[in-house]
Design an enzyme around this catalytic site. Structure first.
Site, mmCIF file in Angstrom:
data_model
loop_
_atom_site.group_PDB
_atom_site.id
_atom_site.type_symbol
_atom_site.label_atom_id
_atom_site.label_comp_id
_atom_site.label_asym_id
_atom_site.label_seq_id
_atom_site.Cartn_x
_atom_site.Cartn_y
_atom_site.Cartn_z
ATOM 1 N N ASP A 67 -7.827 -10.852 -6.743
ATOM 2 C CA ASP A 67 -6.754 -11.085 -5.767
ATOM 3 C C ASP A 67 -5.446 -11.248 -6.530
ATOM 4 O O ASP A 67 -5.437 -11.306 -7.769
ATOM 5 C CB ASP A 67 -7.050 -12.330 -4.907
ATOM 6 C CG ASP A 67 -6.414 -12.234 -3.518
ATOM 7 O OD1 ASP A 67 -5.179 -12.027 -3.439
ATOM 8 O OD2 ASP A 67 -7.128 -12.365 -2.512
ATOM 9 N N TYR A 96 -0.189 1.131 8.998
ATOM 10 C CA TYR A 96 -1.478 0.406 8.947
ATOM 11 C C TYR A 96 -2.628 1.250 9.498
ATOM 12 O O TYR A 96 -3.609 1.498 8.765
ATOM 13 C CB TYR A 96 -1.356 -0.948 9.670
ATOM 14 C CG TYR A 96 -2.617 -1.779 9.593
ATOM 15 C CD1 TYR A 96 -3.027 -2.366 8.396
ATOM 16 C CD2 TYR A 96 -3.420 -1.982 10.714
ATOM 17 C CE1 TYR A 96 -4.187 -3.122 8.312
ATOM 18 C CE2 TYR A 96 -4.579 -2.744 10.649
ATOM 19 C CZ TYR A 96 -4.962 -3.313 9.442
ATOM 20 O OH TYR A 96 -6.121 -4.056 9.374
ATOM 21 N N LYS A 102 -5.954 2.909 7.418
ATOM 22 C CA LYS A 102 -7.365 2.657 7.755
ATOM 23 C C LYS A 102 -8.077 3.932 8.187
ATOM 24 O O LYS A 102 -9.261 4.111 7.922
ATOM 25 C CB LYS A 102 -7.457 1.571 8.831
ATOM 26 C CG LYS A 102 -6.933 0.200 8.369
ATOM 27 C CD LYS A 102 -7.711 -0.354 7.185
ATOM 28 C CE LYS A 102 -7.313 -1.800 6.870
ATOM 29 N NZ LYS A 102 -8.067 -2.361 5.735
HETATM 30 P P1 NAD Z 1 -5.991 -12.128 4.622
HETATM 31 O O1 NAD Z 1 -4.513 -11.947 4.609
HETATM 32 O O2 NAD Z 1 -6.538 -13.444 5.009
HETATM 33 O O3 NAD Z 1 -6.604 -11.735 3.207
HETATM 34 C C1 NAD Z 1 -6.215 -10.592 2.507
HETATM 35 C C2 NAD Z 1 -6.287 -10.860 1.007
HETATM 36 O O4 NAD Z 1 -5.914 -9.656 0.327
HETATM 37 C C3 NAD Z 1 -5.330 -11.972 0.537
HETATM 38 O O5 NAD Z 1 -5.998 -12.930 -0.245
HETATM 39 C C4 NAD Z 1 -4.286 -11.221 -0.259
HETATM 40 O O6 NAD Z 1 -3.705 -11.958 -1.317
HETATM 41 C C5 NAD Z 1 -5.093 -10.030 -0.765
HETATM 42 N N1 NAD Z 1 -4.178 -8.950 -1.151
HETATM 43 C C6 NAD Z 1 -3.143 -8.469 -0.412
HETATM 44 N N2 NAD Z 1 -2.438 -7.582 -1.132
HETATM 45 C C7 NAD Z 1 -3.023 -7.521 -2.356
HETATM 46 C C8 NAD Z 1 -2.732 -6.792 -3.537
HETATM 47 N N3 NAD Z 1 -1.655 -5.995 -3.637
HETATM 48 N N4 NAD Z 1 -3.535 -6.966 -4.613
HETATM 49 C C9 NAD Z 1 -4.604 -7.805 -4.550
HETATM 50 N N5 NAD Z 1 -4.929 -8.526 -3.444
HETATM 51 C C10 NAD Z 1 -4.150 -8.374 -2.366
HETATM 52 O O7 NAD Z 1 -6.518 -10.978 5.595
HETATM 53 P P2 NAD Z 1 -7.970 -10.670 6.201
HETATM 54 O O8 NAD Z 1 -7.861 -10.748 7.669
HETATM 55 O O9 NAD Z 1 -9.042 -11.414 5.482
HETATM 56 O O10 NAD Z 1 -8.059 -9.125 5.832
HETATM 57 C C11 NAD Z 1 -9.073 -8.601 4.989
HETATM 58 C C12 NAD Z 1 -9.259 -7.120 5.312
HETATM 59 O O11 NAD Z 1 -9.686 -7.003 6.666
HETATM 60 C C13 NAD Z 1 -7.954 -6.299 5.214
HETATM 61 O O12 NAD Z 1 -8.247 -5.063 4.611
HETATM 62 C C14 NAD Z 1 -7.565 -6.113 6.667
HETATM 63 O O13 NAD Z 1 -6.797 -4.940 6.865
HETATM 64 C C15 NAD Z 1 -8.915 -6.024 7.327
HETATM 65 N N6 NAD Z 1 -8.919 -6.308 8.754
HETATM 66 C C16 NAD Z 1 -8.486 -7.525 9.229
HETATM 67 C C17 NAD Z 1 -8.498 -7.757 10.590
HETATM 68 C C18 NAD Z 1 -8.019 -9.060 11.186
HETATM 69 O O14 NAD Z 1 -7.902 -9.129 12.419
HETATM 70 N N7 NAD Z 1 -7.758 -10.090 10.397
HETATM 71 C C19 NAD Z 1 -8.969 -6.772 11.467
HETATM 72 C C20 NAD Z 1 -9.403 -5.563 10.959
HETATM 73 C C21 NAD Z 1 -9.388 -5.345 9.584
#
Ligand code: NAD
Length: 264
Positions: A33, A154, A158
């Site tokens: 991360d 976004y 995806k």
């Molecule tokens: P979150 O923001 O809680 O966690 C994302 C993590 O990714 C963070 O710890 C962040 O520091 C890390 N990150 C971001 N940019 C980075 C980089 N350049 N280098 C290294 N690490 C990096 O979000 P989440 O909801 O846990 O999302 C996780 C995955 O799930 C993502 O790919 C997101 O697109 C996907 N997603 C989330 C949702 C939702 O509703 N939360 C829905 C569909 C898909």
């Protein structure tokens, strides 16, 4: 569980939950991360990705049993295509030789039901062609038109990621090397990514109109983490190239029952 996992996005949300559950089950987890991780690296740049892969392989002692790629952002900015697509695909390809050394190698990524939403076909094509400079240029053009148009980055990231998984999963390097590669496409997950949006009535209404979830409504990160853990477990011997909509029924609500007409 005597397995070594690499989990990206391990400091928050779905990645943090996945890392915690795996650790509780006895696996060794190497988290990647931006901060608060075993490997602190920026997956938005080619240098960050190769440094992350190198450090993770070194910490793992050369052999990795599974990779779970969760790191991602949803901001209406060009960086979103770099983190969500190239930060996943380039890292996975860089870790693949270490995965191939495992007796039961597995990989899974987090896509999104947003992959079904309107997107930029041009950006998706550039990403799938491996052309990050062009994909970023297209994303910058969209982002410059404000957050509503910029949001297209976004779903484009995806859509490209889901298509990459389907394309690469059956190649000699993945299926041919005995490595199941799959994606999970969540609906609205309760993590820091969605916290602000869901805090207001208007934000919630907007999200719920785009992501209708008849089954159990908004989901906890555990609902995604447990599926990622199964997909990357020894038990998954034959599931390949699938994008599993773990989304409270959102994809079915939007697309309906007929997903076979391509063959008619
Ligand atoms: P979150 O923001 O809680 O966690 C994302 C993590 O990714 C963070 O710890 C962040 O520091 C890390 N990150 C971001 N940019 C980075 C980089 N350049 N280098 C290294 N690490 C990096 O979000 P989440 O909801 O846990 O999302 C996780 C995955 O799930 C993502 O790919 C997101 O697109 C996907 N997603 C989330 C949702 C939702 O509703 N939360 C829905 C569909 C898909």
């Amino acid at each position: 569980m005597n397995r070594t996992y690499v989990v990206t996005g391990s400091a928050s949300g779905i990645g943090a939950t996945t890392a915690r559950l795996l650790t509780e089950r006895g696996a060794r987890v190497i988290g990647i991360d931006l901060r608060d991780a075993d490997v602190e690296a920026d997956l938005s740049t080619p240098e960050g990705r190769s440094a992350a892969a190198e450090a993770a392989i070194e910490q793992a002692g050369g052999r990795i049993d599974a990779v779970i790629a969760c790191a991602g952002i949803s901001a209406p900015i060009a960086k979103t295509i770099s983190v969500n697509y190239f930060g996943v695909t380039e890292l996975l390809e860089a870790l693949r030789p270490a995965l191939a050394k495992s007796d039961a190698p597995r990989a899974a990524v987090v896509s999104s039901m947003a992959s079904l939403q309107p997107n930029s076909a041009e950006m998706v094509d550039a990403a799938l062609a491996g052309d990050e400079a062009s994909a970023v240029e297209i994303a910058e053009g969209l982002a410059a038109q404000g957050p509503e148009i910029g949001y297209l980055v976004y779903p484009s990231s995806k859509r490209a990621l889901s298509r990459w998984v389907r394309r690469r999963s059956i190649s000699p390097e993945w299926a041919g090397a005995g490595i199941p590669l799959n994606a999970v496409a969540p609906g609205t997950v309760l993590t820091p990514m969605t916290e602000q949006l869901l805090a207001t009535h208007e934000g919630r209404a907007m999200v719920d109109a785009a992501v209708p979830m008849p089954l159990n409504y908004h989901q906890p990160p555990e609902s995604v983490a447990n599926l990622l853990i199964w997909l990357t477990s020894v038990e998954n011997s034959h599931l390949a190239g699938q994008v599993i909509y773990d989304d409270g029924g959102a994809e079915v609500t939007l697309r309906g029952e007929d997903v076979w007409s391509w063959a008619d």
